[in-house]
Design a protein around this motif. Structure first.
Motif, PDB file in Angstrom:
ATOM      1  N   ALA A 138     -52.730  99.916   1.151  1.00 21.36           N
ATOM      2  CA  ALA A 138     -51.468 100.194   1.835  1.00 21.36           C
ATOM      3  C   ALA A 138     -51.708 100.492   3.306  1.00 21.36           C
ATOM      4  O   ALA A 138     -50.969 100.041   4.182  1.00 21.36           O
TER       5      ALA A 138
ATOM      6  N   ALA B  72     -52.689  97.316   5.180  1.00 20.39           N
ATOM      7  CA  ALA B  72     -51.571  96.385   5.338  1.00 20.39           C
ATOM      8  C   ALA B  72     -50.554  96.850   6.361  1.00 20.39           C
ATOM      9  O   ALA B  72     -49.691  96.083   6.776  1.00 20.39           O
ATOM     10  N   ALA B  73     -50.614  98.139   6.774  1.00 20.59           N
ATOM     11  CA  ALA B  73     -49.638  98.648   7.736  1.00 20.59           C
ATOM     12  C   ALA B  73     -49.823  97.952   9.079  1.00 20.59           C
ATOM     13  O   ALA B  73     -50.939  97.625   9.491  1.00 20.59           O
TER      14      ALA B  73
ATOM     15  N   SER C 235     -42.427  93.039   1.626  1.00 21.84           N
ATOM     16  CA  SER C 235     -42.558  94.422   1.167  1.00 21.84           C
ATOM     17  C   SER C 235     -43.924  94.967   1.533  1.00 21.84           C
ATOM     18  O   SER C 235     -44.844  94.211   1.875  1.00 21.84           O
ATOM     19  N   SER C 236     -44.044  96.280   1.426  1.00 25.03           N
ATOM     20  CA  SER C 236     -45.363  96.893   1.480  1.00 25.03           C
ATOM     21  C   SER C 236     -46.052  96.582   0.153  1.00 25.03           C
ATOM     22  O   SER C 236     -45.392  96.302  -0.851  1.00 25.03           O
TER      23      SER C 236
ATOM     24  N   ASN D 104     -47.357  98.339  -2.065  1.00 22.99           N
ATOM     25  CA  ASN D 104     -47.187  99.297  -3.161  1.00 22.99           C
ATOM     26  C   ASN D 104     -45.799  99.267  -3.782  1.00 22.99           C
ATOM     27  O   ASN D 104     -45.508 100.057  -4.686  1.00 22.99           O
TER      28      ASN D 104
ATOM     29  N   ARG E 111     -38.137  99.215  10.970  1.00 24.60           N
ATOM     30  CA  ARG E 111     -38.160  97.762  11.102  1.00 24.60           C
ATOM     31  C   ARG E 111     -36.885  97.286  11.788  1.00 24.60           C
ATOM     32  O   ARG E 111     -35.809  97.861  11.597  1.00 24.60           O
TER      33      ARG E 111
ATOM     34  N   SER F 237     -36.149 101.675   1.075  1.00 22.58           N
ATOM     35  CA  SER F 237     -37.233 102.444   1.680  1.00 22.58           C
ATOM     36  C   SER F 237     -37.572 103.638   0.807  1.00 22.58           C
ATOM     37  O   SER F 237     -36.680 104.289   0.249  1.00 22.58           O
TER      38      SER F 237
ATOM     39  N   ALA G  38     -43.178 103.359   1.591  1.00 22.03           N
ATOM     40  CA  ALA G  38     -43.094 102.007   1.036  1.00 22.03           C
ATOM     41  C   ALA G  38     -41.771 101.381   1.443  1.00 22.03           C
ATOM     42  O   ALA G  38     -40.804 102.083   1.762  1.00 22.03           O
ATOM     43  N   TYR G  39     -41.721 100.057   1.410  1.00 19.71           N
ATOM     44  CA  TYR G  39     -40.452  99.371   1.679  1.00 19.71           C
ATOM     45  C   TYR G  39     -40.420  98.023   0.979  1.00 19.71           C
ATOM     46  O   TYR G  39     -41.450  97.442   0.632  1.00 19.71           O
ATOM     47  N   TRP G  40     -39.202  97.543   0.776  1.00 24.29           N
ATOM     48  CA  TRP G  40     -38.952  96.212   0.204  1.00 24.29           C
ATOM     49  C   TRP G  40     -37.651  95.707   0.800  1.00 24.29           C
ATOM     50  O   TRP G  40     -36.672  96.460   0.884  1.00 24.29           O
TER      51      TRP G  40
ATOM     52  N   ASP H 162     -48.161 103.793  -6.311  1.00 22.46           N
ATOM     53  CA  ASP H 162     -48.738 104.515  -5.181  1.00 22.46           C
ATOM     54  C   ASP H 162     -49.298 105.832  -5.706  1.00 22.46           C
ATOM     55  O   ASP H 162     -48.607 106.527  -6.456  1.00 22.46           O
TER      56      ASP H 162
END
Length: 464
Positions: A20, A23-24, A41-42, A44, A348, A382, A396-398, A439
């Motif tokens: 995680a 990937a940020a 998405s993140s 996780n 974002r 979020s 996390a986000y999607w 996570d």
């Protein structure tokens, strides 16, 4: 509860955390806006299921959720759908109840489902049309009560008419030895003029008492005026207070938090039919419309949301900035005063064709931490941590890309709630999304279970 973890699980959790972080975006860079319907998405937070809207709901707005047992009840402006979620990764439609009316907000208790209507209808049945000047009918709006003893065949029992309808509703359990349920009905008038069934001033809520053993005897028993001074008068870009949009109760603590258009409010609800204002707060710089409220599990904080633009504008962009259309975290301090901690907004940028603003969410049951999942319309979903009131952060986000890259079209996640190990999102335009969060910081939440969930009726998840 006491939980143990194997060495293998710990290694996996550590690897997930590293992934995680890797990937940020580097140096705080903003991820690119996804393409039309593209899912990003993140690492996780992943989508594990999706159901398109179908039948009479296909062209109508999806709204809020309630849950009980193995079923999810999803509101839609044409009624409500019942989903079988025994297998969250393969949900199915158990039934659809056609019953048109704006919002169709849902609460559940035992065998009863309460459906809120916030648009004037020609009658109180499910066979109705919008009331017009030419054909006003009964000009009915308010609460409908259904028997869901068999979730696959809900039976309509009773209606209760309320002033200004029911934009949102909050189920309030009676105190000890009280055999009744109560519904706090939030509604408002933004027109600046009297309307049929919605006269100004409307500085009140309606309270419905529902006898558990005789729900057809439900009736309005009080309509307390919460703002005898009229509440906030409004300002440039800021809503006046002409009622409440949403009230969340923490019944065990005899507290409620109200998002009341121009005011954030803390109530004492020790007397269920006579809520008393403890304190109010206003933000005349950044908040436009106080929309909803969520307590942390200890009842020492409240997260208020600002529905800038009414949920119908592109507000997740550099022009609007990070403090408007955001969440505001308040600490409840001695004397039960609300003290501002910070704002939180998704980090974002959305396209100018996407409606995006803070909307409905719920806590994720992680002992000792304040973590919630939240819908942001086309800003997606979020997961964020506000344990430190002054320094919240996203975990996390999607999100799904815009519906259109060339024209503004409303859509996105209306409500995203945690229920028994998964996140359920009711997308306004697309249907139902089920997400799984993996996570190490939230892994313990998978162990908590509840039999019923109404987002505006909070209880202590440590007792689930």
């Amino acid at each position: 509860m006491k939980h143990t973890a194997s060495r293998g699980w710990l290694l996996t959790a550590a690897a997930m955390l590293v992934a995680a972080l890797v990937a940020a975006p580097a140096n705080g860079a903003t991820p690119a806006i996804p393409g039309v319907d593209e899912i990003v998405s993140s690492p996780n937070l992943t989508q594990v299921a999706h159901l398109d809207k179908t039948g009479p709901f296909a062209s109508s707005t999806n709204s809020d959720w309630a849950f009980q047992g193995h079923y999810a009840y999803g509101g839609n402006y044409n009624g409500f759908a019942v989903y079988d979620i025994r297998n969250p990764k393969a949900p199915t439609v158990a039934t659809q109840v056609l019953c048109p009316g704006s919002q169709n907000d849902i609460s559940i208790s035992g065998n009863l489902l309460f459906l809120g209507t916030d648009s004037q209808r020609s009658n109180d049945s499910c066979d109705n049309v919008a009331s017009t000047t030419a054909a006003p009918g009964e000009r009915w709006e308010g609460i409908k009560i259904f028997d869901i003893s068999d979730p696959r065949t809900p039976q309509y029992l009773k209606s209760v008419k309320t002033d200004c309808g029911s934009h949102t509703q909050t189920l309030v359990p009676g105190k000890r030895h009280d055999p009744n349920l109560y519904l706090y009905i939030s509604s408002y008038n933004l027109t600046g003029a009297d309307q049929p069934n919605c006269a100004l001033p409307h500085d009140k809520i309606s309270i419905i008492k529902v006898p558990k053993r005789n729900p057809t005897a439900a009736t309005v028993v009080a309509a307390p005026v919460l703002f005898p001074d009229g509440g906030y008068g409004g300002g440039t870009g800021q809503s006046p207070t002409t009622g409440c949009h949403d009230i969340t109760v923490y019944a065990e603590k005899d507290l409620a938090a109200g998002a009341c258009m121009g005011d954030g409010v803390l109530f004492d609800i020790s007397k269920r039919t006579a809520p008393r204002v403890i304190t109010t707060v206003r933000d005349t710089v950044n908040f436009s419309f106080w929309h909803s409220a969520t307590f942390n599990n200890s009842g020492t904080k409240v997260v208020f949301t600002d529905e800038l633009g009414g949920g119908g504008a592109a507000t997740c962009n550099p022009t609007i900035g990070p403090d408007r259309g955001a969440d505001a975290v308040y600490d409840i301090v001695r004397g039960k005063k609300l003290v501002f901690g910070s704002y939180f907004k998704i980090p974002r940028t959305n396209a100018d064709t996407e409606n995006c603003v803070a909307h409905n969410g719920s806590l994720i049951p992680v002992p000792g931490r304040d973590i919630m999942v939240q819908a942001w319309y086309q800003g997606g979903i979020s997961v964020w941590d506000f344990t430190n009131s002054r320094h919240p952060r996203e975990l996390a986000y999607w999100e799904r890309g815009p519906i259109s890259a060339t024209q503004f079209i409303g859509g996105g996640s209306w409500s995203a709630y945690w229920y028994n190990g998964f996140i359920y999102s009711n997308d306004i335009a697309k249907g139902v999304d089920v997400l799984e969060l993996k996570d190490p910081r939230t892994a313990v939440a998978k162990h908590f279970r509840t039999d019923v969930f109404n987002a505006q009726t909070q209880d202590n998840f440590l007792r689930w």
